[in-house]
Design a protein around this motif. Structure first.
Motif, PDB file in Angstrom:
ATOM      1  N   GLY A 194       0.824  -1.204   0.000  1.00 35.91           N
ATOM      2  CA  GLY A 194       0.000   0.000   0.000  1.00 35.91           C
ATOM      3  C   GLY A 194       0.857   1.253   0.000  1.00 35.91           C
TER       4      GLY A 194
ATOM      5  N   ASP B 219      -7.945   6.068   0.049  1.00 28.81           N
ATOM      6  CA  ASP B 219      -7.202   4.882   0.484  1.00 28.81           C
ATOM      7  C   ASP B 219      -8.052   4.177   1.535  1.00 28.81           C
ATOM      8  OD1 ASP B 219      -5.592   3.083   1.806  1.00 28.81           O
ATOM      9  OD2 ASP B 219      -3.862   4.436   1.973  1.00 28.81           O
TER      10      ASP B 219
ATOM     11  N   HIS C 118      -8.453   0.181   5.553  1.00 30.25           N
ATOM     12  CA  HIS C 118      -9.137  -0.400   6.716  1.00 30.25           C
ATOM     13  C   HIS C 118     -10.648  -0.529   6.525  1.00 30.25           C
ATOM     14  CE1 HIS C 118      -5.519  -0.288   9.188  1.00 30.25           C
ATOM     15  NE2 HIS C 118      -5.253   0.845   8.565  1.00 30.25           N
TER      16      HIS C 118
ATOM     17  N   LYS D 150      -4.540  -6.610   5.110  1.00 31.34           N
ATOM     18  CA  LYS D 150      -5.340  -6.348   6.304  1.00 31.34           C
ATOM     19  C   LYS D 150      -6.546  -7.292   6.317  1.00 31.34           C
ATOM     20  CE  LYS D 150      -3.004  -2.099   6.960  1.00 31.34           C
ATOM     21  NZ  LYS D 150      -2.736  -0.765   6.434  1.00 31.34           N
TER      22      LYS D 150
HETATM   23  C1  PLP Z   1      -1.541  -0.052   6.220  1.00 36.24           C
HETATM   24  C2  PLP Z   1      -1.864   1.131   5.378  1.00 36.24           C
HETATM   25  C3  PLP Z   1      -1.143   1.372   4.200  1.00 36.24           C
HETATM   26  C4  PLP Z   1       0.067   0.586   3.835  1.00 36.24           C
HETATM   27  O1  PLP Z   1      -0.267  -0.624   3.270  1.00 36.24           O
HETATM   28  P1  PLP Z   1       0.853  -1.768   3.186  1.00 36.24           P
HETATM   29  O2  PLP Z   1       0.341  -2.716   2.187  1.00 36.24           O
HETATM   30  O3  PLP Z   1       0.946  -2.317   4.576  1.00 36.24           O
HETATM   31  O4  PLP Z   1       2.113  -1.077   2.771  1.00 36.24           O
HETATM   32  C5  PLP Z   1      -1.554   2.396   3.393  1.00 36.24           C
HETATM   33  N1  PLP Z   1      -2.586   3.185   3.727  1.00 36.24           N
HETATM   34  C6  PLP Z   1      -3.276   3.008   4.865  1.00 36.24           C
HETATM   35  C7  PLP Z   1      -4.417   3.911   5.174  1.00 36.24           C
HETATM   36  C8  PLP Z   1      -2.930   1.975   5.728  1.00 36.24           C
HETATM   37  O5  PLP Z   1      -3.571   1.821   6.870  1.00 36.24           O
END
Ligand code: PLP
Length: 397
Positions: free
Chosen positions: A108, A204, A207, A239
């Protein structure tokens, strides 16, 4: 805190209760538990909302795929790394979130950096919610566009920023569900403001996807928003889906542009194909076993009701991210340690991840937990929290 002298920097962090320590963690004997220093703890800190990360069917899918095609992709997507599992996953993700096209990224963090740098640069601007995830903030800063933050979840504040004339393009970035607070962005208002001012909005939903919305399609589904309202959607696969990786989804021309220009897509090795195959299987399970989402949300509700009865101060979050704000970093660490003594793993979240004075126990709920786990945590929290929280308890009594 820059540390030109690492030893002095570390000592200063230690004195302020801000030094980070890793702990070596192993899976516990049942889902929802982890072993730390040989001690089994109930896990209230992972983002494994649907309890899929340790699912044996996913382990099977990963093993099967690895035996079929090996573990490594061998190259970036544009060289020889783009396998059928990646492609099938992209198509599935696009369909799942109702978008024309999706593009896989390795994480992410990389998805956000790649997206911003490909879409804006010098002469443009990026506007971000003040409480956005670090990867979005870094994405804005590294894009070399003009960068500004607006007040948290405040669409009027965004609109005031948008009203100031700007030369180039404007990209607006927000978390869907805020990662340290658990609240949901006011997406319809943000989308309307962006439309009025011809700004490009990217959400994004790391969650939210898999967890909220009528069928688990995240914060956009919860608000009834589609691709026309929010052109770009970022999702992570490590997640709720219990796997690893991330994607950006949206209109085909925008995604095609990312394929041309997103440096964190172009110049890195494609995910191991077994990871993509596993994520496909995880999507199947998330859709078929809707009880997982329902259970995670029911446990969230149970936690809130129990905490309220115990007089603990909660935030308005209704997602499985339930921060218990303590304030002081050292007090938060002490509370986390006291919970650990009672068998619960709730990691202390401190500055700079959150603002100074807002250190917190970030409680997350998961379908891997049960009612007794949640009731046990509430009772333990009521025992260990410092004065301010106990005052709240007296007022409530
Ligand atoms: C965890 C998270 C990321 C990062 O994602 P990864 O795949 O762990 O690098 C990006 N944006 C938000 C809002 C997150 O909570």
């Amino acid at each position: 805190m820059p540390a030109p002298d690492p030893a002095a920097g570390l000592a200063a962090l230690e004195a302020a209760g801000l030094q980070r320590r890793r702990r070596v963690v192993e899976p516990g004997t049942r889902a929802g538990t982890l072993k730390v220093d040989g001690l089994e703890l109930v896990d209230f800190s992972s983002n494994d909302y649907l309890g899929l990360a340790r699912d044996s069917r996913l382990a099977q899918a990963m093993g099967d795929s690895a035996r079929r095609e090996g573990v490594g992709s061998g190259a970036s997507h544009l060289v020889t790394g783009h396998r059928s599992a990646h492609h099938a996953l992209e198509e599935r993700l696009a369909a799942w979130c109702g978008r024309e096209q999706a593009l896989l990224f390795s994480t992410g963090y990389m998805a956000n950096l790649g997206l911003a740098s490909a879409l804006v640069g010098p002469g443009d601007r990026v506007l971000e919610d003040r409480l956005n995830h670090a990867s979005l903030l870094d994405a804005g800063l590294l894009s070399r566009a003009r960068f500004a933050r607006y007040a948290h979840a405040d669409s009027a504040a965004l609109e005031r920023r948008l009203e100031r004339a700007a030369g180039g393009r404007t990209l607006v970035l927000t978390d869907g569900v805020f990662s340290m607070d658990g609240d949901v962005a006011p997406l319809p208002d943000l989308a309307a403001a962006c439309r009025r001012h011809d700004a490009l909005l990217a959400v994004d939903d790391a969650h939210g996807l898999g967890v909220i919305g009528a069928t688990g399609r995240g914060s956009l589904e919860q608000h009834g928003l589609g691709q026309e309202d929010v052109p770009l959607l970022v999702g992570t696969l490590g997640k709720a889906l219990g796997s690893f990786g991330a994607f950006v989804a949206g209109p085909a021309p925008l995604i095609d542009w990312l394929i041309q220009r997103a440096r964190t897509y172009l110049y890195t090795t494609a995910l191991p194909p077994p990871v993509a195959a596993t994520t496909l299987a995880a999507l199947d399970l998330a859709e078929r076993e809707s009880w997982r989402r329902e259970r995670c949300l029911a446990l969230t509700q149970r936690f809130r009701e129990g905490a309220q009865r115990a007089g603990l101060a909660l935030t308005p979050s209704v997602t499985p991210i339930q921060p218990v704000i303590v304030g002081d970093a050292k007090a938060t660490l002490a509370a986390s340690a006291a919970l650990q003594d009672r068998g619960f793993l709730v990691v202390a979240i401190r500055p700079p991840t959150v603002a100074v004075g807002s250190a917190r126990l970030r409680v997350t709920l998961s379908a891997a937990l049960d009612e007794a786990d949640v009731d046990g945590l509430v009772a333990a929290l009521a025992e260990v929290l410092p004065a301010r929280q106990s005052e709240a308890r007296h007022h409530a009594a």
